[in-house]
Design an enzyme around this catalytic site. Structure first.
Site, PDB file in Angstrom:
ATOM      1  CG  HIS A   1      -4.043  -3.574   2.297  1.00  0.00           C
ATOM      2  ND1 HIS A   1      -3.274  -3.121   3.335  1.00  0.00           N
ATOM      3  CD2 HIS A   1      -4.481  -2.472   1.650  1.00  0.00           C
ATOM      4  CE1 HIS A   1      -3.249  -1.798   3.330  1.00  0.00           C
ATOM      5  NE2 HIS A   1      -3.977  -1.385   2.314  1.00  0.00           N
TER       6      HIS A   1
ATOM      7  CD  GLU B   1      -2.144  -6.081   4.889  1.00  0.00           C
ATOM      8  OE1 GLU B   1      -1.680  -6.432   3.797  1.00  0.00           O
ATOM      9  OE2 GLU B   1      -2.402  -4.895   5.166  1.00  0.00           O
TER      10      GLU B   1
ATOM     11  CB  CYS C   1      -0.999  -0.041   1.153  1.00  0.00           C
ATOM     12  SG  CYS C   1      -2.292   1.188   0.961  1.00  0.00           S
TER      13      CYS C   1
ATOM     14  CG  ASP D   1     -25.348  -4.956  16.125  1.00  0.00           C
ATOM     15  OD1 ASP D   1     -24.489  -4.477  15.377  1.00  0.00           O
ATOM     16  OD2 ASP D   1     -26.569  -4.810  15.943  1.00  0.00           O
TER      17      ASP D   1
ATOM     18  CG  ASP E   1     -27.265   4.265  14.342  1.00  0.00           C
ATOM     19  OD1 ASP E   1     -27.070   3.225  13.710  1.00  0.00           O
ATOM     20  OD2 ASP E   1     -26.462   4.709  15.189  1.00  0.00           O
TER      21      ASP E   1
HETATM   22  O1  1PR Z   1     -22.642   6.109  18.721  1.00  0.00           O
HETATM   23  O2  1PR Z   1     -20.272   6.012  18.044  1.00  0.00           O
HETATM   24  O3  1PR Z   1     -21.009   4.907  20.140  1.00  0.00           O
HETATM   25  O4  1PR Z   1     -21.636   3.994  17.921  1.00  0.00           O
HETATM   26  C1  1PR Z   1     -22.580   3.049  18.321  1.00  0.00           C
HETATM   27  C2  1PR Z   1     -22.738   2.057  17.212  1.00  0.00           C
HETATM   28  O5  1PR Z   1     -23.559   0.998  17.676  1.00  0.00           O
HETATM   29  C3  1PR Z   1     -23.402   2.637  15.986  1.00  0.00           C
HETATM   30  O6  1PR Z   1     -22.720   2.162  14.833  1.00  0.00           O
HETATM   31  C4  1PR Z   1     -24.817   2.071  16.009  1.00  0.00           C
HETATM   32  O7  1PR Z   1     -25.267   1.769  14.705  1.00  0.00           O
HETATM   33  C5  1PR Z   1     -24.649   0.793  16.808  1.00  0.00           C
HETATM   34  N1  1PR Z   1     -25.815   0.475  17.635  1.00  0.00           N
HETATM   35  C6  1PR Z   1     -26.186   1.117  18.758  1.00  0.00           C
HETATM   36  N2  1PR Z   1     -27.267   0.509  19.287  1.00  0.00           N
HETATM   37  C7  1PR Z   1     -27.584  -0.514  18.496  1.00  0.00           C
HETATM   38  C8  1PR Z   1     -28.676  -1.468  18.687  1.00  0.00           C
HETATM   39  O8  1PR Z   1     -28.925  -2.342  17.842  1.00  0.00           O
HETATM   40  N3  1PR Z   1     -29.383  -1.342  19.797  1.00  0.00           N
HETATM   41  N4  1PR Z   1     -26.651  -1.416  16.479  1.00  0.00           N
HETATM   42  C9  1PR Z   1     -26.668  -0.537  17.442  1.00  0.00           C
HETATM   43  C10 1PR Z   1     -26.775  -1.097  15.236  1.00  0.00           C
HETATM   44  C11 1PR Z   1     -27.395  -1.939  13.316  1.00  0.00           C
HETATM   45  C12 1PR Z   1     -26.658  -2.719  12.346  1.00  0.00           C
HETATM   46  C13 1PR Z   1     -27.290  -4.063  12.216  1.00  0.00           C
HETATM   47  C14 1PR Z   1     -27.977  -3.909  10.898  1.00  0.00           C
HETATM   48  C15 1PR Z   1     -28.256  -5.194  10.198  1.00  0.00           C
HETATM   49  N5  1PR Z   1     -26.972  -2.236  14.602  1.00  0.00           N
HETATM   50  O9  1PR Z   1     -25.340  -2.747  12.552  1.00  0.00           O
HETATM   51  O10 1PR Z   1     -26.284  -4.977  12.312  1.00  0.00           O
HETATM   52  O11 1PR Z   1     -29.198  -3.182  11.105  1.00  0.00           O
HETATM   53  O12 1PR Z   1     -29.163  -5.949  10.906  1.00  0.00           O
HETATM   54  P1  1PR Z   1     -30.097  -7.004  10.164  1.00  0.00           P
HETATM   55  O13 1PR Z   1     -29.316  -7.522   9.007  1.00  0.00           O
HETATM   56  O14 1PR Z   1     -30.322  -8.063  11.181  1.00  0.00           O
HETATM   57  O15 1PR Z   1     -31.345  -6.274   9.775  1.00  0.00           O
HETATM   58  P2  1PR Z   1     -21.406   5.324  18.773  1.00  0.00           P
END
Ligand code: 1PR
Length: 503
Positions: A133, A135, A27, A187, A356
């Site tokens: 990359h 790796e 890179c 998550d 979000d």
């Molecule tokens: O605000 O900088 O501390 O970041 C927090 C991070 O955590 C953010 O990226 C936020 O999207 C994520 N987050 C916070 N709460 C939740 C929760 O679910 N209660 N998860 C959360 C977000 C959403 C996606 C999920 C997709 C696909 N999750 O990442 O994986 O919606 O899901 P699916 O395929 O099952 O529909 P900060």
């Protein structure tokens, strides 16, 4: 170059290369071999290869920049180093590139194409370097390191190589060029017993319906990441969903997760949650850059910023006014935000912003100052509304802000983010498909790559979002965690539909 100079390493590296001993750059390790780069004008490179590194121009290419993802190589010379790569995709992530010309053509080992041809690998004598990359390119990439360390065995095995790539089934893709990426998302949070678990919500609610069972537990982060890698995931993302209320550098289980994962998963890793400045209980201040640096040292390739990015754009808008369709170009950047600080040091490709948003229906576009879309997916608001905008939230959807997802995306691009992870709270965990209108609105508004997220319920949903929008990648969680569809089945379906993809 700044670091090499500070450590008095410029001359030793040049002398080492001149001695004819084997050298492999990766890179920036390729770009440093040139005389200089438009990325830092006036800074001299190592000057081994004639020419200057330039930038991809999204306005000319009409493609998102950075160039992120798995692309094919066009070999210009025979070589043991890349013998096993023939026909496989390798992982690139960069905004700057060197181009072949009459002065450096004898160096060019492989070219690749992203709107234009650029140098993907160089070789002369014992000096080799790749823009991509190895790796992070699965077993194909690890094979490049093996070939570098033991060229004789590489040429022997190349003649009988099946060309299986990391985590792939060895199937063949009939497309060339940059592939659309499929990302597995984990998550992660502590459950009520204090163990770090992979969880998954419905519209961000991660508690079991019967609340006595607590937070939904779908497995262990490192094991699941390893599984998705073997299934052929192009990337793995970890979101520490309660990171906004923890100090990530104190009790640091996510750092350990990144370390353990990066020892067994050789595709790009993103980590998000709590990437922001904080002060610990002893009054010691940590900048967002300190937090990000700890994750990069632990093996993360990109950090994803959520809540802090919303605040950053709101303050950018406060400094420059809040017009309906924001054009941020005229507004001064003051270097105060996490996005600016991390992208300056690690490059914009290392900074993802996770959005979000929640859908807000409006009777008429004039009813809001936010950028509105006429919804095309057949859904309607409670009063039959057909117009909607998507409101940004912070702290995992717990609070809303007076900012639309499109406005946020444009703002963070201006601040220096390299990629957008576009979730949708309404669609999360619903298995009804991605929010195509949202993904289209955001991916049309910015010239950085957009990852569509939330709602995938079957392989057709992935094909749909790639066919109907300009997104560069699609991310899913539940469909993989519930073991309904392995990652590779999604990719095979995309390949059958003629969508370029690494399989
Ligand atoms: O605000 O900088 O501390 O970041 C927090 C991070 O955590 C953010 O990226 C936020 O999207 C994520 N987050 C916070 N709460 C939740 C929760 O679910 N209660 N998860 C959360 C977000 C959403 C996606 C999920 C997709 C696909 N999750 O990442 O994986 O919606 O899901 P699916 O395929 O099952 O529909 P900060």
């Amino acid at each position: 170059m700044e670091v090499l100079k500070k450590k008095d390493l410029v001359k030793p590296v040049q002398d080492y290369i001149a001695s004819g001993r084997p050298f492999l750059g990766v890179c920036l390790g390729l770009q440093l071999l040139f005389e200089g780069s438009e990325e830092s004008s006036g800074v001299e490179g190592l000057g081994i290869i004639p020419g200057t590194v330039g930038g991809f121009d999204p306005t000319v290419l009409k493609l998102p920049v950075p160039h992120i993802g798995w692309n094919t190589l066009d070999l210009q010379q025979d070589s043991e180093l890349l013998a096993r790569v023939q026909g496989q995709r390798v992982y690139f992530v960069h905004s700057y590139r060197a181009k072949a010309d009459e002065r450096n053509r004898d160096w060019v080992l492989a070219q690749s194409t992203y709107g234009e041809d650029f140098i993907a690998a160089v070789k002369k004598g014992n000096v080799m370097a790749c823009q991509f990359h190895p790796e992070k390119s699965g077993t194909v990439g690890l094979g490049i390191f093996e070939a570098f360390l033991d060229p004789a065995s590489a040429s022997a095995s190349a003649s009988g190589a099946s060309g299986a790539s990391g985590g792939s089934t060895g199937g063949s893709s009939h497309t060339t060029g940059l592939g659309k990426r499929v990302i597995a998302c984990l998550d992660v949070r502590s459950n009520d017993q204090g163990d770090l678990v992979v969880t998954k919500g419905d519209q961000y609610d991660v508690r079991e319906k019967d609340d006595t069972k607590g937070v939904r537990n779908l497995g262990k982060p490192v094991e699941l990441a390893g599984e998705y890698y073997l299934q052929g995931a192009d990337e793995v993302a970890f979101l520490n969903i309660t990171g906004f209320r923890d100090c990530p550098l104190q009790d640091a289980p996510m750092i350990d997760v990144m370390k353990a994962t990066s020892e067994r998963v050789f595709v790009p890793l993103t980590v998000g949650g709590g990437i922001k400045a904080f002060t610990d209980e002893n009054g010691k201040f940590y900048s967002a850059l300190d937090v990000a640096a700890a994750y990069f040292r632990a093996g993360a390739d990109k950090v994803s910023i959520g809540s802090d990015a919303v605040d950053a754009v709101l303050s950018l808008r406060a400094r420059g006014g809040g017009q309906k369709t924001p054009t941020y170009q005229a507004k001064a950047l003051d270097g105060s935000t996490a996005i600016e600080q991390i992208s300056r040091v690690y490059g914009k490709q290392a900074v993802v912003v996770s959005i979000d948003p929640k859908r807000v229906w409006v009777a008429d576009p004039s009813a809001t100052k936010h950028q509105v879309v006429k919804v095309t997916d057949g859904t309607r608001g409670p009063q039959g509304e057909v117009y909607a905008w998507w409101q940004c939230t912070v702290m995992g959807g717990r609070e809303t802000r007076d900012l639309g997802a499109v406005e946020l995306a444009m703002g963070v691009e201006h601040l220096g983010a390299g990629e957008i992870l576009l979730n949708c709270i309404d669609k999360d965990g619903q298995n009804s498909g991605f929010d195509i209108d949202l993904v289209r609105a955001v991916s049309d508004a910015v010239s950085i790559p957009v990852i569509a997220s939330s709602g995938a319920g079957c392989p057709q949903h992935f094909a749909e979002v790639f066919e109907q929008t300009h997104c560069a990648a699609a991310l899913a969680a539940g469909i993989f965690h519930r073991k309904e569809v392995p990652v590779m089945d999604v990719k095979k379906h995309m390949n059958d539909q003629g969508i370029p993809v690494r399989i």
